[in-house]
Structures are given as structure tokens and as C-alpha cells.
Design a protein around this motif. Structure first.
Motif, PDB file in Angstrom:
ATOM      1  N   ALA A  38       0.914  -1.203   0.069  1.00  0.00           N
ATOM      2  CA  ALA A  38      -0.052   0.048   0.215  1.00  0.00           C
ATOM      3  C   ALA A  38       0.840   1.167  -0.142  1.00  0.00           C
ATOM      4  O   ALA A  38       0.547   2.114  -0.642  1.00  0.00           O
ATOM      5  N   ILE A  39       1.980   1.197   0.828  1.00  0.00           N
ATOM      6  CA  ILE A  39       2.905   2.367   0.922  1.00  0.00           C
ATOM      7  C   ILE A  39       3.477   2.709  -0.659  1.00  0.00           C
ATOM      8  O   ILE A  39       3.537   3.671  -1.104  1.00  0.00           O
ATOM      9  N   LEU A  40       4.119   1.484  -1.248  1.00  0.00           N
ATOM     10  CA  LEU A  40       4.447   1.768  -2.404  1.00  0.00           C
ATOM     11  C   LEU A  40       3.521   2.073  -3.472  1.00  0.00           C
ATOM     12  O   LEU A  40       3.967   3.002  -4.295  1.00  0.00           O
ATOM     13  N   LEU A  41       2.533   1.751  -3.328  1.00  0.00           N
ATOM     14  CA  LEU A  41       1.478   2.012  -4.308  1.00  0.00           C
ATOM     15  C   LEU A  41       0.970   3.497  -4.306  1.00  0.00           C
ATOM     16  O   LEU A  41       0.816   4.257  -5.301  1.00  0.00           O
ATOM     17  N   ALA A  42       0.970   3.832  -2.902  1.00  0.00           N
ATOM     18  CA  ALA A  42       0.606   5.041  -2.683  1.00  0.00           C
ATOM     19  C   ALA A  42       1.630   6.312  -3.041  1.00  0.00           C
ATOM     20  O   ALA A  42       1.361   7.387  -3.535  1.00  0.00           O
ATOM     21  N   GLY A  43       2.748   5.650  -3.295  1.00  0.00           N
ATOM     22  CA  GLY A  43       3.949   6.445  -3.881  1.00  0.00           C
ATOM     23  C   GLY A  43       4.152   6.640  -5.223  1.00  0.00           C
ATOM     24  O   GLY A  43       4.976   7.227  -5.755  1.00  0.00           O
ATOM     25  N   GLY A  44       3.098   5.945  -6.044  1.00  0.00           N
ATOM     26  CA  GLY A  44       2.940   6.264  -7.225  1.00  0.00           C
ATOM     27  C   GLY A  44       3.663   5.002  -7.976  1.00  0.00           C
ATOM     28  O   GLY A  44       4.050   4.962  -9.398  1.00  0.00           O
ATOM     29  N   ILE A  45       4.024   3.982  -7.385  1.00  0.00           N
ATOM     30  CA  ILE A  45       4.921   2.916  -8.035  1.00  0.00           C
ATOM     31  C   ILE A  45       3.805   1.910  -8.634  1.00  0.00           C
ATOM     32  O   ILE A  45       2.764   1.717  -8.245  1.00  0.00           O
ATOM     33  N   GLU A  46       4.028   1.425  -9.890  1.00  0.00           N
ATOM     34  CA  GLU A  46       3.292   0.556 -10.624  1.00  0.00           C
ATOM     35  C   GLU A  46       3.067  -0.715  -9.931  1.00  0.00           C
ATOM     36  O   GLU A  46       4.094  -1.044  -9.291  1.00  0.00           O
ATOM     37  N   PRO A  47       1.965  -1.385  -9.963  1.00  0.00           N
ATOM     38  CA  PRO A  47       1.895  -2.541  -9.067  1.00  0.00           C
ATOM     39  C   PRO A  47       2.798  -3.478  -9.428  1.00  0.00           C
ATOM     40  O   PRO A  47       3.388  -4.151  -8.332  1.00  0.00           O
ATOM     41  N   ARG A  48       3.178  -3.912 -10.663  1.00  0.00           N
ATOM     42  CA  ARG A  48       4.283  -4.904 -10.922  1.00  0.00           C
ATOM     43  C   ARG A  48       5.819  -4.589 -10.279  1.00  0.00           C
ATOM     44  O   ARG A  48       6.332  -5.062  -9.363  1.00  0.00           O
ATOM     45  N   THR A  49       6.038  -3.074 -10.523  1.00  0.00           N
ATOM     46  CA  THR A  49       7.275  -2.933  -9.716  1.00  0.00           C
ATOM     47  C   THR A  49       7.125  -2.727  -8.169  1.00  0.00           C
ATOM     48  O   THR A  49       8.329  -3.242  -7.425  1.00  0.00           O
ATOM     49  N   ALA A  50       6.047  -2.471  -7.632  1.00  0.00           N
ATOM     50  CA  ALA A  50       5.864  -2.371  -6.249  1.00  0.00           C
ATOM     51  C   ALA A  50       5.982  -3.842  -5.696  1.00  0.00           C
ATOM     52  O   ALA A  50       6.736  -3.958  -4.723  1.00  0.00           O
ATOM     53  N   GLY A  51       5.345  -4.710  -6.489  1.00  0.00           N
ATOM     54  CA  GLY A  51       5.508  -6.319  -5.932  1.00  0.00           C
ATOM     55  C   GLY A  51       7.013  -6.709  -5.816  1.00  0.00           C
ATOM     56  O   GLY A  51       7.414  -7.299  -5.029  1.00  0.00           O
ATOM     57  N   TRP A  52       7.559  -6.394  -7.065  1.00  0.00           N
ATOM     58  CA  TRP A  52       9.134  -6.788  -7.234  1.00  0.00           C
ATOM     59  C   TRP A  52      10.023  -5.958  -6.240  1.00  0.00           C
ATOM     60  O   TRP A  52      10.983  -6.630  -5.705  1.00  0.00           O
ATOM     61  N   ALA A  53       9.542  -4.752  -5.935  1.00  0.00           N
ATOM     62  CA  ALA A  53      10.215  -4.057  -5.032  1.00  0.00           C
ATOM     63  C   ALA A  53       9.960  -4.661  -3.527  1.00  0.00           C
ATOM     64  O   ALA A  53      11.186  -4.577  -2.978  1.00  0.00           O
ATOM     65  N   ARG A  54       9.081  -4.883  -3.155  1.00  0.00           N
ATOM     66  CA  ARG A  54       8.818  -5.479  -2.014  1.00  0.00           C
ATOM     67  C   ARG A  54       9.425  -6.768  -1.565  1.00  0.00           C
ATOM     68  O   ARG A  54       9.947  -7.080  -0.608  1.00  0.00           O
ATOM     69  N   ASP A  55       9.441  -7.483  -2.937  1.00  0.00           N
ATOM     70  CA  ASP A  55      10.118  -8.963  -2.536  1.00  0.00           C
ATOM     71  C   ASP A  55      11.982  -8.615  -2.684  1.00  0.00           C
ATOM     72  O   ASP A  55      12.659  -9.230  -1.612  1.00  0.00           O
ATOM     73  N   ALA A  56      12.206  -7.535  -3.283  1.00  0.00           N
ATOM     74  CA  ALA A  56      13.859  -7.252  -3.301  1.00  0.00           C
ATOM     75  C   ALA A  56      14.129  -6.434  -1.829  1.00  0.00           C
ATOM     76  O   ALA A  56      15.198  -6.967  -1.179  1.00  0.00           O
ATOM     77  N   LEU A  57      13.364  -5.952  -1.111  1.00  0.00           N
ATOM     78  CA  LEU A  57      13.378  -5.090   0.140  1.00  0.00           C
ATOM     79  C   LEU A  57      13.430  -6.468   1.012  1.00  0.00           C
ATOM     80  O   LEU A  57      14.348  -6.448   2.059  1.00  0.00           O
ATOM     81  N   SER A  58      12.515  -7.116   0.921  1.00  0.00           N
ATOM     82  CA  SER A  58      12.324  -8.236   1.904  1.00  0.00           C
ATOM     83  C   SER A  58      13.519  -9.127   2.045  1.00  0.00           C
ATOM     84  O   SER A  58      14.114  -9.499   2.906  1.00  0.00           O
ATOM     85  N   LEU A  59      13.942  -9.538   0.701  1.00  0.00           N
ATOM     86  CA  LEU A  59      15.440  -9.970   0.733  1.00  0.00           C
ATOM     87  C   LEU A  59      16.549  -9.721   1.297  1.00  0.00           C
ATOM     88  O   LEU A  59      17.341 -10.323   1.983  1.00  0.00           O
ATOM     89  N   TYR A  60      16.560  -8.382   0.740  1.00  0.00           N
ATOM     90  CA  TYR A  60      17.801  -7.509   1.451  1.00  0.00           C
ATOM     91  C   TYR A  60      17.590  -7.586   3.158  1.00  0.00           C
ATOM     92  O   TYR A  60      18.588  -8.003   3.635  1.00  0.00           O
ATOM     93  N   VAL A  61      16.446  -7.370   3.484  1.00  0.00           N
ATOM     94  CA  VAL A  61      16.443  -7.260   5.115  1.00  0.00           C
ATOM     95  C   VAL A  61      16.668  -8.634   5.689  1.00  0.00           C
ATOM     96  O   VAL A  61      17.379  -8.769   6.589  1.00  0.00           O
ATOM     97  N   SER A  62      16.235  -9.781   5.047  1.00  0.00           N
ATOM     98  CA  SER A  62      16.438 -11.013   5.588  1.00  0.00           C
ATOM     99  C   SER A  62      18.027 -11.349   5.540  1.00  0.00           C
ATOM    100  O   SER A  62      18.543 -11.949   6.394  1.00  0.00           O
ATOM    101  N   ALA A  63      18.443 -10.922   4.330  1.00  0.00           N
ATOM    102  CA  ALA A  63      19.970 -11.191   4.240  1.00  0.00           C
ATOM    103  C   ALA A  63      20.660 -10.489   5.367  1.00  0.00           C
ATOM    104  O   ALA A  63      21.752 -10.858   6.024  1.00  0.00           O
ATOM    105  N   CYS A  64      20.444  -9.118   5.624  1.00  0.00           N
ATOM    106  CA  CYS A  64      20.879  -8.588   6.830  1.00  0.00           C
ATOM    107  C   CYS A  64      20.796  -9.013   8.000  1.00  0.00           C
ATOM    108  O   CYS A  64      21.870  -9.161   8.819  1.00  0.00           O
ATOM    109  N   ALA A  65      19.641  -9.478   8.184  1.00  0.00           N
ATOM    110  CA  ALA A  65      19.578  -9.911   9.547  1.00  0.00           C
ATOM    111  C   ALA A  65      20.172 -11.616   9.662  1.00  0.00           C
ATOM    112  O   ALA A  65      20.741 -11.779  10.808  1.00  0.00           O
ATOM    113  N   LEU A  66      20.162 -12.175   8.558  1.00  0.00           N
ATOM    114  CA  LEU A  66      20.989 -13.595   8.566  1.00  0.00           C
ATOM    115  C   LEU A  66      22.627 -13.332   8.851  1.00  0.00           C
ATOM    116  O   LEU A  66      23.194 -13.730   9.719  1.00  0.00           O
ATOM    117  N   GLU A  67      23.243 -12.156   8.063  1.00  0.00           N
ATOM    118  CA  GLU A  67      24.561 -11.713   8.317  1.00  0.00           C
ATOM    119  C   GLU A  67      24.725 -11.597   9.834  1.00  0.00           C
ATOM    120  O   GLU A  67      25.895 -12.008  10.490  1.00  0.00           O
TER     121      GLU A  67
END
Length: 136
Positions: A38-67
Motif C-alpha cells: 500500500a505504501i509503495l502504491l501510494a507513492g505512485g509505483i506501478e503494481p508490478r514494480t511495487a511487488g518486485w520492490a517489496r520482494d527485493a526489499l524483503s530479501l535484502y532485510v532477511s540477508a542483513c538479519a542473517l548476516e
């Protein structure tokens, strides 16, 4: 929001190892994902881009936590020589052979500068909006 998620990982050991390999259908996890979407879409990001960005952000956060989890785990053992302090890392990078690593040697201090939080926020900024590092 992602900083809060990252900060929760240490409370649940092992989650950061499993998170990148599982698409959660747990209602609470889906609720958080819905909020991020919802935050990404409210910022004007297209749905596909928002979904992929959410995935990339989640993977990055998981990797940081794992490290961080691995660093904490290894620091508890006396043979944790691979966990270097800032000065020792700078010394090692600065001592690399100049003919093979000219850029690393020349910019060693800049390469390892900043706190973990600084680097985390920088990477999130890159993923969200192409944010550039502040000069200084």
C-alpha cells in the motif's frame, strides 16, 4: 517499516535463514506485506514494480538479519578470527598488492566507512528510489 522488521529478526532465531526460501501465507506476514504494498502504491509505483520492490526489499532485510545472526553466533566462539574489527579490516585492505588491487587500496577507508545502520538505510534508499549517498 523495514528497519522494524530487521530489528525483530533477532527475537526469532533461524527465521532469517528460512525467510528467503519461503513465501509466507501466514496472515500476519501477509498483513505486513499488504501495508508495504500500500505504501509503495501510494507513492505512485506501478503494481508490478511495487511487488518486485517489496520482494527485493524483503530479501535484502532477511540477508542483513542473517548476516548479523551469523556474526553474533561466530563472535561467541573463541576461534572467531574472521570477525575483524574496523582497524584490522582497514589494515588488511590497505596492505593488498597495489598492482592487483589499486582501487581497493586507494579507497579502503571509504569502502568500509559508515555504520551498519548507515549502510542499511542507504541500500533501502537505492532499492526504493535510487537515493545517492550523502557527500561528506
Amino acid at each position: 517499516m523495514y528497519t522494524q522488521i530487521r530489528d525483530l529478526y533477532p527475537e526469532y532465531p533461524g527465521v532469517s535463514r528460512a525467510a528467503p526460501a519461503v513465501v509466507s501465507t501466514d496472515l500476519e506476514t501477509l498483513r505486513v506485506g499488504e501495508g508495504i504494498l500500500a505504501i509503495l502504491l501510494a507513492g505512485g509505483i506501478e503494481p508490478r514494480t511495487a511487488g518486485w520492490a517489496r520482494d527485493a526489499l524483503s530479501l535484502y532485510v532477511s540477508a542483513c538479519a542473517l548476516e548479523q545472526s551469523l556474526v553474533r553466533q561466530r563472535r561467541r566462539h573463541p576461534d572467531a578470527e574472521w570477525v575483524l574489527g574496523h582497524e584490522e579490516l582497514l589494515d588488511r585492505l590497505s596492505a593488498l598488492p597495489a598492482e592487483r588491487f589499486p582501487q581497493t587500496r586507494r579507497h579502503a577507508a571509504e569502502l568500509i566507512s559508515g555504520t551498519g545502520q548507515d549502510r542499511f538505510e542507504f541500500a533501502l534508499g537505492l532499492l526504493v528510489n535510487g537515493k545517492r549517498p550523502a557527500s561528506g
